[in-house]
Design a protein around this motif. Structure first.
Motif, PDB file in Angstrom:
ATOM      1  N   LYS A 301      44.575  51.200  44.467  1.00 62.07           N
ATOM      2  CA  LYS A 301      44.208  51.831  45.730  1.00 62.07           C
ATOM      3  C   LYS A 301      42.775  52.338  45.677  1.00 62.07           C
ATOM      4  O   LYS A 301      41.999  52.154  46.620  1.00 62.07           O
ATOM      5  N   CYS A 302      42.411  52.981  44.572  1.00 60.75           N
ATOM      6  CA  CYS A 302      41.041  53.458  44.418  1.00 60.75           C
ATOM      7  C   CYS A 302      40.055  52.295  44.495  1.00 60.75           C
ATOM      8  O   CYS A 302      38.971  52.412  45.091  1.00 60.75           O
ATOM      9  N   HIS A 307      35.716  49.321  47.591  1.00 55.30           N
ATOM     10  CA  HIS A 307      35.065  48.102  48.080  1.00 55.30           C
ATOM     11  C   HIS A 307      35.045  47.981  49.602  1.00 55.30           C
ATOM     12  O   HIS A 307      34.527  46.991  50.123  1.00 55.30           O
ATOM     13  N   TRP A 308      35.562  48.994  50.302  1.00 60.19           N
ATOM     14  CA  TRP A 308      35.352  48.991  51.746  1.00 60.19           C
ATOM     15  C   TRP A 308      33.861  48.985  52.069  1.00 60.19           C
ATOM     16  O   TRP A 308      33.431  48.416  53.069  1.00 60.19           O
ATOM     17  N   ARG A 309      33.067  49.593  51.226  1.00 58.94           N
ATOM     18  CA  ARG A 309      31.619  49.624  51.457  1.00 58.94           C
ATOM     19  C   ARG A 309      31.019  48.229  51.460  1.00 58.94           C
ATOM     20  O   ARG A 309      29.972  47.994  52.067  1.00 58.94           O
ATOM     21  N   ASP A 310      31.670  47.294  50.774  1.00 58.54           N
ATOM     22  CA  ASP A 310      31.162  45.927  50.696  1.00 58.54           C
ATOM     23  C   ASP A 310      31.705  45.034  51.798  1.00 58.54           C
ATOM     24  O   ASP A 310      31.262  43.884  51.929  1.00 58.54           O
ATOM     25  N   GLY A 311      32.656  45.549  52.564  1.00 54.81           N
ATOM     26  CA  GLY A 311      33.270  44.726  53.597  1.00 54.81           C
ATOM     27  C   GLY A 311      32.776  44.997  55.001  1.00 54.81           C
ATOM     28  O   GLY A 311      33.260  44.390  55.963  1.00 54.81           O
ATOM     29  N   VAL A 331      37.290  43.051  45.238  1.00 57.40           N
ATOM     30  CA  VAL A 331      38.312  43.664  44.391  1.00 57.40           C
ATOM     31  C   VAL A 331      38.654  42.738  43.226  1.00 57.40           C
ATOM     32  O   VAL A 331      38.712  43.150  42.059  1.00 57.40           O
ATOM     33  N   GLN A 332      38.867  41.455  43.525  1.00 61.83           N
ATOM     34  CA  GLN A 332      39.221  40.498  42.473  1.00 61.83           C
ATOM     35  C   GLN A 332      38.089  40.346  41.458  1.00 61.83           C
ATOM     36  O   GLN A 332      38.341  40.233  40.250  1.00 61.83           O
ATOM     37  N   ARG A 333      36.857  40.351  41.935  1.00 57.66           N
ATOM     38  CA  ARG A 333      35.719  40.204  41.031  1.00 57.66           C
ATOM     39  C   ARG A 333      35.616  41.408  40.094  1.00 57.66           C
ATOM     40  O   ARG A 333      35.389  41.251  38.879  1.00 57.66           O
ATOM     41  N   THR A 334      35.811  42.605  40.625  1.00 58.82           N
ATOM     42  CA  THR A 334      35.735  43.803  39.789  1.00 58.82           C
ATOM     43  C   THR A 334      36.886  43.858  38.791  1.00 58.82           C
ATOM     44  O   THR A 334      36.708  44.273  37.640  1.00 58.82           O
ATOM     45  N   GLN A 335      38.070  43.448  39.227  1.00 64.16           N
ATOM     46  CA  GLN A 335      39.223  43.444  38.327  1.00 64.16           C
ATOM     47  C   GLN A 335      38.999  42.539  37.120  1.00 64.16           C
ATOM     48  O   GLN A 335      39.557  42.777  36.044  1.00 64.16           O
ATOM     49  N   ALA A 336      38.193  41.520  37.293  1.00 64.70           N
ATOM     50  CA  ALA A 336      37.931  40.567  36.211  1.00 64.70           C
ATOM     51  C   ALA A 336      36.822  41.029  35.269  1.00 64.70           C
ATOM     52  O   ALA A 336      36.537  40.351  34.282  1.00 64.70           O
ATOM     53  N   GLN A 337      36.220  42.184  35.575  1.00 64.95           N
ATOM     54  CA  GLN A 337      35.113  42.691  34.756  1.00 64.95           C
ATOM     55  C   GLN A 337      35.481  44.091  34.259  1.00 64.95           C
ATOM     56  O   GLN A 337      35.285  45.082  34.975  1.00 64.95           O
ATOM     57  N   ARG A 342      36.019  49.981  34.961  1.00 63.64           N
ATOM     58  CA  ARG A 342      36.012  51.347  34.435  1.00 63.64           C
ATOM     59  C   ARG A 342      35.024  52.224  35.196  1.00 63.64           C
ATOM     60  O   ARG A 342      35.311  53.386  35.498  1.00 63.64           O
ATOM     61  N   GLN A 343      33.866  51.673  35.519  1.00 66.53           N
ATOM     62  CA  GLN A 343      32.850  52.443  36.245  1.00 66.53           C
ATOM     63  C   GLN A 343      33.324  52.808  37.648  1.00 66.53           C
ATOM     64  O   GLN A 343      33.124  53.941  38.109  1.00 66.53           O
ATOM     65  N   VAL A 344      33.963  51.859  38.329  1.00 65.94           N
ATOM     66  CA  VAL A 344      34.464  52.132  39.671  1.00 65.94           C
ATOM     67  C   VAL A 344      35.551  53.198  39.634  1.00 65.94           C
ATOM     68  O   VAL A 344      35.543  54.153  40.424  1.00 65.94           O
TER      69      VAL A 344
END
Length: 409
Positions: A301-302, A307-311, A331-337, A342-344
């Protein structure tokens, strides 16, 4: 003593479940009934109970033992509670396991939850169970600005919102509006309004079995006046925690309603994206009314809210809109990194800033909300007078209507 008086009599700093009695005899009765309940649930060896005398009367304080708290809810983290106590779930069906989780979460509370007796406590547990189960079944069409209900049950009144057709059962109407299996259709309305319907459904289901007169009152009220937004909060809910004394970021009780705040100023200007109202359903999962088969964890959820800021996109009329496909891709891109993730999460899992402030805060709110007590004989739920009722026969004030972020029809 009703639920409101008991809540006022409890000692917040002692935490856990607190049963308030006016005298020693009532305190002894509460102790006997509580011991019976804990023994039946196999929790007596994992709890400690203390009797205190205060200016308000006798208060029975029941919390988890230090060992149980450290093992089951370390630092009041209840998101993993179901897994940590799974051995106590053996042989229980889903509603029973959920009730057990709710009670343990209440016992693990950093603040006190006050009740006039065990029956009022059990009533609250059942209402929370109803809400959590209903939230798991709720699904909406994804139109944050739309307003639609099953026409066989609801009619729209310009001044009063959606009202029940006279004689149409309230519980059935709420189920048909929120659970697509009932009608074969998804209806359009906001996640905030959906939380109201889910909470009202949970209360009405409890009233149907244990407080029929209250169900009749809810039925009449919804036929003539839609209680919504700030007034819904004031009439039906108790808010606990505060900006000054925030709840632990990982403390939730199944049946809680809560808000994830969007800490990005620009994207929060998009209608419906000021934040997200959800129900905590237990088992570490939060409601996702748009995709109920993909409930949120606290982390997911966080990540979505971040990533609403990117949409954010601008339509042909120059209005800000949200591109959900773009949000999903981010979201998928961040989950893969792992490092980016961790930073988000480090950024978002902070307490939110105050209203109107967009600084260093995250999306976690300092408060939660839960339904007022509705147990027969201890009910604190006071419905506003129906239109046309004589004020002389209704000596109770109508709660004020307050502005609520993200509230739509």
């Amino acid at each position: 003593m009703d639920c409101l008086s008991s809540r006022n009599a409890c000692i917040p700093s002692r935490g856990g479940v607190q049963l308030a009695g006016k005298n020693a005899a009532q305190a002894l009765r509460n102790r006997t009934e509580l011991d019976t309940l804990l023994q039946a649930l196999g929790l007596q060896g994992h709890t400690c109970t203390e009797s205190l005398v205060t200016v308000s009367g006798h208060v029975l304080v029941c919390t988890l033992t230090r060992e149980a708290a450290q093992s089951w809810a370390p630092a009041h983290d209840t998101l993993g509670l179901q897994l940590r106590v799974q051995e106590t779930w053996a042989g229980l069906d889903e509603p029973q396991a959920l009730e057990r989780e709710i009670l343990i979460a209440l016992l693990a509370s950093p603040i006190g939850f006050g009740y006039p007796g065990v029956e009022a406590l059990l009533s609250q547990v059942r209402v929370r169970r109803n809400i959590a189960l209903a939230a798991r079944k709720t699904a909406l069409a994804f139109k944050t600005e739309a307003a639609e209900r099953p026409e066989a049950y609801w009619r729209y009144d310009e001044g009063n919102g959606f009202l029940l057709h006279p004689g149409r059962p309230l519980i059935e109407a709420l189920v048909c509006a929120t659970q697509p299996e009932a009608t074969g259709k998804l209806y359009d309305f906001s996640c905030y309004r959906a939380t109201e319907y889910v909470i009202l459904l949970g209360i009405a289901q409890e009233a149907a079995r244990h407080h029929p007169r209250l169900l009749d009152e809810l039925q009449s009220c919804n036929e003539q006046n839609a209680i919504r937004s700030g007034q819904f909060h004031d009439v039906f809910l108790v808010e606990y925690g505060s900006m000054e004394a925030p709840l632990p970021a990982r403390y939730y009780v199944p049946g809680d309603r809560l808000w994830f705040r969007n800490p990005d100023e620009r994207s929060s200007d998009v209608m419906g994206y000021e934040g997200s109202w959800v129900i905590y359903m237990g088992g570490g999962l939060f409601s996702n009314f748009w995709r109920r088969d993909r409930p949120f964890t606290l982390e997911s959820k966080c990540l979505e809210v971040y990533h609403w800021r990117d949409g954010v996109v601008t339509d042909a009329a120059g209005e800000l809109q949200m591109d959900e496909a773009r949000v999903e891709a981010c979201v998928q891109r961040t989950q893969a990194q792992p490092q980016a993730l961790r930073q988000v999460l480090q950024r978002m899992m902070r307490m939110r800033d105050a209203k109107g402030v967009y600084a260093d805060g995250g999306c976690i709110d300092s408060t939660r909300e839960y339904p007022r007590g509705v147990a027969a004989g201890a009910c604190e739920l006071v419905l506003p007078p129906l239109p046309g009722a004589l004020e002389a026969s209704q000596p109770r004030a109508v709660p004020p209507v307050a502005a609520v972020a993200g509230a739509c029809p």
